[in-house]
Design an enzyme around this catalytic site. Structure first.
Site, mmCIF file in Angstrom:
data_model
loop_
_atom_site.group_PDB
_atom_site.id
_atom_site.type_symbol
_atom_site.label_atom_id
_atom_site.label_comp_id
_atom_site.label_asym_id
_atom_site.label_seq_id
_atom_site.Cartn_x
_atom_site.Cartn_y
_atom_site.Cartn_z
ATOM 1 N N HIS A 74 -22.637 -17.891 -7.183
ATOM 2 C CA HIS A 74 -21.328 -17.260 -7.348
ATOM 3 C C HIS A 74 -20.229 -18.279 -7.618
ATOM 4 O O HIS A 74 -19.074 -17.912 -7.735
ATOM 5 C CB HIS A 74 -21.013 -16.494 -6.070
ATOM 6 C CG HIS A 74 -21.204 -17.368 -4.859
ATOM 7 N ND1 HIS A 74 -22.463 -17.752 -4.444
ATOM 8 C CD2 HIS A 74 -20.330 -17.961 -4.037
ATOM 9 C CE1 HIS A 74 -22.340 -18.542 -3.400
ATOM 10 N NE2 HIS A 74 -21.063 -18.692 -3.129
ATOM 11 N N ASP A 83 -23.318 -11.207 -8.877
ATOM 12 C CA ASP A 83 -22.761 -12.548 -9.013
ATOM 13 C C ASP A 83 -23.367 -13.319 -10.186
ATOM 14 O O ASP A 83 -24.122 -12.758 -10.989
ATOM 15 C CB ASP A 83 -22.942 -13.331 -7.713
ATOM 16 C CG ASP A 83 -24.386 -13.719 -7.483
ATOM 17 O OD1 ASP A 83 -25.276 -12.957 -7.920
ATOM 18 O OD2 ASP A 83 -24.649 -14.775 -6.890
ATOM 19 N N ASP A 120 -28.163 -12.230 -7.808
ATOM 20 C CA ASP A 120 -28.845 -11.901 -6.555
ATOM 21 C C ASP A 120 -27.927 -11.253 -5.514
ATOM 22 O O ASP A 120 -28.400 -10.694 -4.534
ATOM 23 C CB ASP A 120 -29.591 -13.121 -5.973
ATOM 24 C CG ASP A 120 -28.682 -14.302 -5.725
ATOM 25 O OD1 ASP A 120 -27.473 -14.216 -6.024
ATOM 26 O OD2 ASP A 120 -29.201 -15.328 -5.229
ATOM 27 N N ARG A 121 -26.616 -11.334 -5.719
ATOM 28 C CA ARG A 121 -25.711 -10.706 -4.748
ATOM 29 C C ARG A 121 -25.241 -9.337 -5.235
ATOM 30 O O ARG A 121 -25.315 -9.041 -6.428
ATOM 31 C CB ARG A 121 -24.477 -11.570 -4.534
ATOM 32 C CG ARG A 121 -24.797 -12.883 -3.889
ATOM 33 C CD ARG A 121 -23.533 -13.633 -3.551
ATOM 34 N NE ARG A 121 -23.892 -14.848 -2.849
ATOM 35 C CZ ARG A 121 -23.093 -15.519 -2.043
ATOM 36 N NH1 ARG A 121 -21.867 -15.095 -1.854
ATOM 37 N NH2 ARG A 121 -23.505 -16.604 -1.430
ATOM 38 N N LYS A 128 -32.986 -12.352 -2.879
ATOM 39 C CA LYS A 128 -32.138 -11.178 -2.783
ATOM 40 C C LYS A 128 -31.898 -10.663 -4.198
ATOM 41 O O LYS A 128 -32.086 -11.395 -5.171
ATOM 42 C CB LYS A 128 -30.850 -11.498 -2.053
ATOM 43 C CG LYS A 128 -30.035 -12.602 -2.647
ATOM 44 C CD LYS A 128 -28.968 -13.035 -1.655
ATOM 45 C CE LYS A 128 -28.170 -14.190 -2.197
ATOM 46 N NZ LYS A 128 -28.074 -15.308 -1.274
ATOM 47 N N ASP A 149 -25.825 -15.385 -10.743
ATOM 48 C CA ASP A 149 -27.266 -15.365 -11.012
ATOM 49 C C ASP A 149 -27.929 -14.038 -10.654
ATOM 50 O O ASP A 149 -29.160 -13.928 -10.680
ATOM 51 C CB ASP A 149 -27.964 -16.521 -10.298
ATOM 52 C CG ASP A 149 -27.811 -16.447 -8.790
ATOM 53 O OD1 ASP A 149 -26.796 -15.901 -8.327
ATOM 54 O OD2 ASP A 149 -28.712 -16.923 -8.084
HETATM 55 C C1 G1P Z 1 -24.074 -18.952 1.316
HETATM 56 C C2 G1P Z 1 -24.236 -17.724 2.157
HETATM 57 C C3 G1P Z 1 -25.697 -17.480 2.461
HETATM 58 C C4 G1P Z 1 -26.489 -17.411 1.157
HETATM 59 C C5 G1P Z 1 -26.224 -18.646 0.330
HETATM 60 C C6 G1P Z 1 -26.887 -18.569 -1.038
HETATM 61 O O1 G1P Z 1 -24.543 -20.087 2.020
HETATM 62 O O2 G1P Z 1 -23.510 -17.834 3.371
HETATM 63 O O3 G1P Z 1 -25.835 -16.295 3.193
HETATM 64 O O4 G1P Z 1 -27.860 -17.300 1.411
HETATM 65 O O5 G1P Z 1 -24.815 -18.815 0.130
HETATM 66 O O6 G1P Z 1 -26.422 -17.490 -1.795
HETATM 67 P P1 G1P Z 1 -23.572 -21.100 2.789
HETATM 68 O O7 G1P Z 1 -22.561 -21.577 1.785
HETATM 69 O O8 G1P Z 1 -22.903 -20.304 3.869
HETATM 70 O O9 G1P Z 1 -24.482 -22.156 3.320
HETATM 71 ZN ZN ZN Z 2 -26.314 -15.806 -6.298
#
Ligand code: G1P
Ligand code: ZN
Length: 542
Positions: free
Chosen positions: A113, A276, A280-281, A375, A278
């Site tokens: 993202h 997002d 996955d969100r 995801k 890629d």
């Molecule tokens: C963040 C999100 C986490 C997710 C990751 C990848 O990681 O909090 O849940 O799996 O992005 O998308 P963080 O930046 O908190 O380590």
């Molecule tokens: Zn992503």
């Protein structure tokens, strides 16, 4: 011809929550990409003649790195590489292709993202044969290798044409340029009741899907508009751009604000969603109601059996520790297992492989199931559509009925971005040093019943992951969690997660920040956020 090129190590190639993430100019340093890719290959065994899947979210530098990966894979001895046309594969689609083609693994190029462009973010991630992110054992081996690397090997050949679907040779290796959407769309047709969703759209159901100029555009157009009959134009910002049109491809209330405002307006369509960089969100918004990712996980789990792919019921639910406990009560009611893992999708892989969990989710807008090992943003959107088509109620009615049934977990996350790394580490160290003395004391009028630094014991392989986030639980069941981001590319990001369960029917409709005001104040005073970081307010509230 294979060339061996001498190189020297970089000391900062430690994969984070989700692969190696840095700014593009950082990746453009001499041999930076080659070192990391060689370290991946050097940490793996037994891939000679096997298949590697390669693709990315189309961001700036994607094509250049794909060419390097292809030539290095040929030099390393892979038999075949499957690469998405134009270098495009969403993260869940890549996971699916790794699984269905029995590939040895995959390399996914994305910074999720985070913004893209010549001075923005890039990332490289390795996924294993189950289609999921490499576990820590492998990422640690890769990191160790980056520190000693002295040469990399690359096949000396002209660039491969990534735009024409077909098969070509790169030295002894075959490169297949594949349609990035087809296999994924077919998988979705198997999981969901497309005919019920088509009927719903035929009856005038309206939706807005914001692809944010990121990778899901072509997937959403094909599935939502072409196969399910959503009105043309339902998918917006559908063309993937290297800089995502200058925006953050982050489907949250800040970066998808236009969609949010539309969904809160009188002219809102029935359903709003976004994904997002890629793919996955997911972001889910009903007319007049934002569904928090933690609630969405609970709701999807509670209603999953309405979709053909989950009609037999769920084996269990897994959520990351900072995700709200809303899903726990669904699991309790269904009489199935609930698993609490550290942040990051890689921890779900073992639970899914072992058949312990069917649906997984994180508060960071990630939900998915055992259909892949990542995801999956569009999957969540389609499961919602399937549920809406069967229940024939609005999103708002479904969410509010869920709260009456299970109670409501008010939930928010406060992010302090780009803070000084030393200050952030100092803040966490201070919290850790306080943990033992907190239980039994009062913070801002709330009694602490438990305080620890989360340690995960993987029930499948017995591995232990320590220091996964400081949590402080109060005796009324409210909770706060502190951790530092593992995906940032500059400075540190402090994430503070705040939660309270309310079951009283009269109190289900409060404003979230108000419902959590005393927990928020307790978090700020315990951690000394403003004193230590100089910040008086979070940068992003979700
Ligand atoms: C963040 C999100 C986490 C997710 C990751 C990848 O990681 O909090 O849940 O799996 O992005 O998308 P963080 O930046 O908190 O380590
Ligand atoms: Zn992503």
């Amino acid at each position: 011809m294979i060339k061996s090129v001498p190189t020297t190590p970089y000391d900062d190639q430690k994969p984070g929550t989700s692969g190696l993430r840095k700014k593009v100019p950082h990746f453009q340093q001499p041999n930076y990409v080659q070192n990391f890719v060689q370290a991946i290959f050097d940490s793996l065994e037994g891939f000679e003649g096997q298949t590697l899947v390669v693709g990315g979210d189309g961001r700036y530098f994607n094509r250049e790195v794909i060419q390097i990966v292809l030539k290095m894979a040929a030099a390393a001895g892979f038999g075949r590489v499957l690469v998405g046309q134009g270098g495009i594969l969403s993260t869940p689609a890549a996971s699916n292709i790794i699984r269905t083609t029995s590939a040895f693994g995959g390399i996914i190029l994305s910074a999720s993202h985070n913004p893209g462009g010549p001075n923005e973010d890039f990332g490289i991630k390795y996924n294993i044969s189950n289609g999921g992110p490499a576990p820590e054992k492998i990422t640690e081996a890769i990191y160790a290798r980056t520190k000693t690397i002295s040469e990399y090997r690359i096949f000396d050949a002209p660039d491969v044409d990534l735009d024409a679907i077909g098969t070509l040779a790169l030295g002894p290796m075959t490169v297949e340029v594949i349609d990035p959407v087809e296999a994924y769309a077919a998988l979705m047709e198997k999981l969901f009741n497309f005919s019920a969703i088509r009927t719903m759209f035929g009856n005038g159901f309206s939706m807005a899907f914001d692809a944010m100029h990121a990778v899901t555009g072509p997937y959403a157009k094909e599935i939502l508009e072409n196969r399910l009959g959503a009105a043309p134009g339902s998918v917006r910002n559908a063309v993937p751009l290297p800089d995502f049109g200058g925006h953050h491809p982050d489907p949250n209330l800040v970066h998808a604000k236009e969609l949010y405002d539309q969904m809160m307006s009188p002219a809102a369509p029935d359903f709003g969603a976004a994904s997002d960089g890629d793919g996955d969100r997911n972001l889910i918004i009903g007319r007049g109601i934002f569904v928090t990712p933690s609630d969405s996980l609970a709701l999807l789990a509670a209603n999953a059996q309405l979709a053909p792919g989950y009609a037999a019921g769920l084996a269990g639910i897994a959520r990351s520790m900072p995700t709200s406990a809303a899903a726990d009560r669904v699991a309790e009611k269904l009489g199935i297992g609930i698993y609490e893992t550290p942040t990051g999708w890689k921890f779900f892989g073992n639970l899914l492989d072992a058949g312990k969990a069917t649906i997984c989710g994180e508060e960071s807008a990630g939900t998915g199931s055992n259909h892949v090992r990542e995801k999956d943003g569009l999957w969540a959107v389609l499961l919602w559509l399937n549920i809406l088509a069967v229940r024939q109620e609005s999103v708002k009615d479904i969410v509010e009925a869920h709260w009456r049934n299970y109670g409501r977990n008010y939930y928010t996350r406060h992010d302090y971005e780009g803070i000084d790394t030393e200050a952030a580490n100092g803040l966490m160290a201070h919290l850790r040093s306080e943990l033992a003395s907190l239980p039994g004391t009062k913070i801002n009028g709330l009694f602490v019943s438990m305080a620890d630094d989360f340690t995960y014991h993987d029930p499948v392989d017995g591995s232990v992951s320590a220091q996964q986030g400081v949590r402080v639980v109060f005796d009324d069941g409210s909770r706060m969690v502190f951790r530092l981001s593992g995906t940032g590319t500059s400075g540190a990001t402090l994430r503070v997660y705040l939660e309270r369960l309310v079951t009283d029917e009269d109190k289900l409709g409060l404003e979230t920040q108000e419902a959590l005001a005393d927990v928020i104040a307790a978090a700020q005073s315990l951690a000394g956020i403003s004193e230590r970081t100089g910040r008086t307010a979070p940068d992003v509230i979700t």
